[in-house]
Write a protein that holds these residues in place. Structure first.
Motif, PDB file in Angstrom:
ATOM      1  N   LYS A  22     -16.362  -7.279  -8.792  1.00  0.00           N
ATOM      2  CA  LYS A  22     -17.710  -7.834  -8.830  1.00  0.00           C
ATOM      3  C   LYS A  22     -18.332  -7.846 -10.226  1.00  0.00           C
ATOM      4  N   TYR A  23     -17.766  -7.107 -11.174  1.00  0.00           N
ATOM      5  CA  TYR A  23     -18.344  -7.043 -12.510  1.00  0.00           C
ATOM      6  C   TYR A  23     -17.616  -7.986 -13.463  1.00  0.00           C
ATOM      7  N   ASP A  24     -18.371  -8.689 -14.275  1.00  0.00           N
ATOM      8  CA  ASP A  24     -17.848  -9.653 -15.232  1.00  0.00           C
ATOM      9  C   ASP A  24     -17.801  -9.008 -16.622  1.00  0.00           C
ATOM     10  N   PRO A  25     -16.627  -8.933 -17.251  1.00  0.00           N
ATOM     11  CA  PRO A  25     -16.534  -8.325 -18.576  1.00  0.00           C
ATOM     12  C   PRO A  25     -17.408  -9.024 -19.627  1.00  0.00           C
ATOM     13  N   ASP A  26     -17.644 -10.313 -19.454  1.00  0.00           N
ATOM     14  CA  ASP A  26     -18.478 -11.048 -20.406  1.00  0.00           C
ATOM     15  C   ASP A  26     -19.965 -10.822 -20.174  1.00  0.00           C
ATOM     16  N   HIS A  27     -20.311 -10.269 -19.035  1.00  0.00           N
ATOM     17  CA  HIS A  27     -21.706  -9.958 -18.698  1.00  0.00           C
ATOM     18  C   HIS A  27     -21.753  -8.606 -17.998  1.00  0.00           C
ATOM     19  N   PRO A  28     -21.528  -7.522 -18.765  1.00  0.00           N
ATOM     20  CA  PRO A  28     -21.500  -6.194 -18.129  1.00  0.00           C
ATOM     21  C   PRO A  28     -22.843  -5.877 -17.467  1.00  0.00           C
ATOM     22  N   PRO A  29     -22.808  -5.055 -16.449  1.00  0.00           N
ATOM     23  CA  PRO A  29     -24.044  -4.744 -15.727  1.00  0.00           C
ATOM     24  C   PRO A  29     -25.032  -3.981 -16.600  1.00  0.00           C
ATOM     25  N   VAL A  30     -26.294  -4.176 -16.285  1.00  0.00           N
ATOM     26  CA  VAL A  30     -27.381  -3.447 -16.936  1.00  0.00           C
ATOM     27  C   VAL A  30     -27.980  -2.546 -15.869  1.00  0.00           C
ATOM     28  N   PHE A  31     -27.959  -1.264 -16.138  1.00  0.00           N
ATOM     29  CA  PHE A  31     -28.465  -0.298 -15.170  1.00  0.00           C
ATOM     30  C   PHE A  31     -29.801   0.260 -15.637  1.00  0.00           C
ATOM     31  N   ALA A  32     -30.598   0.696 -14.693  1.00  0.00           N
ATOM     32  CA  ALA A  32     -31.908   1.270 -14.993  1.00  0.00           C
ATOM     33  C   ALA A  32     -31.751   2.623 -15.685  1.00  0.00           C
ATOM     34  N   THR A  33     -32.729   2.968 -16.459  1.00  0.00           N
ATOM     35  CA  THR A  33     -32.753   4.268 -17.122  1.00  0.00           C
ATOM     36  C   THR A  33     -32.562   5.362 -16.078  1.00  0.00           C
TER      37      THR A  33
END
Length: 141
Positions: A22-33
């Protein structure tokens, strides 16, 4: 395990979604602080590329959809031992339904061997290219 009177609880069988593709290497996930995944190198572009490349043989054999990869990951865990229990996490109710419906039919012995060899290579590539936790990598400098 059964011969020892024990069972095994398998935690995070989908590796927090990493084994579902489900994760794209070109658009890594952004997680909350404060999200614990911020510490993990697995969610960086470099590691996601290794994971994506490592999943390619599974996609070729079982299908490219997250459901197909989820089925493979869960079946490997469920078929590990007759006394295995698998604890699958979720963040939304839809994920519960998706995980339960993805299980499908058991893998053949040949398929199990293929998956285990493929995931073993993937793990070796991850281990060779980074630490699991980013703060451990920084502390080692």
């Amino acid at each position: 395990m059964a011969s020892l009177g024990a069972s095994v609880l398998i935690n995070k069988p989908l590796a927090q979604g990493l084994l579902t593709g489900k994760y794209d290497p070109d658009h890594p996930p952004v997680f909350a602080t404060g999200d614990h995944r911020l510490r993990k190198a697995w969610f960086t572009s470099e590691a996601l590329r290794i994971i994506s490349d490592g999943l390619r043989p599974l996609r070729g054999r079982f299908g490219d959809s997250p459901a197909a990869l989820t089925r493979v990951a869960l079946q490997v865990c469920l078929q590990r031992d007759e006394n295995a229990a698998v604890l699958v996490g979720f963040t939304r109710p839809e994920q519960v339904e998706a995980n339960l419906t993805a299980v499908g039919t058991p893998l053949t012995d040949d398929e199990l061997a293929f998956v285990r060899a493929t995931l073993g290579r993937l793990q070796q590539n991850l281990d060779a290219n980074s630490e699991v936790f980013l703060d451990e990598k920084e502390a080692g400098r």
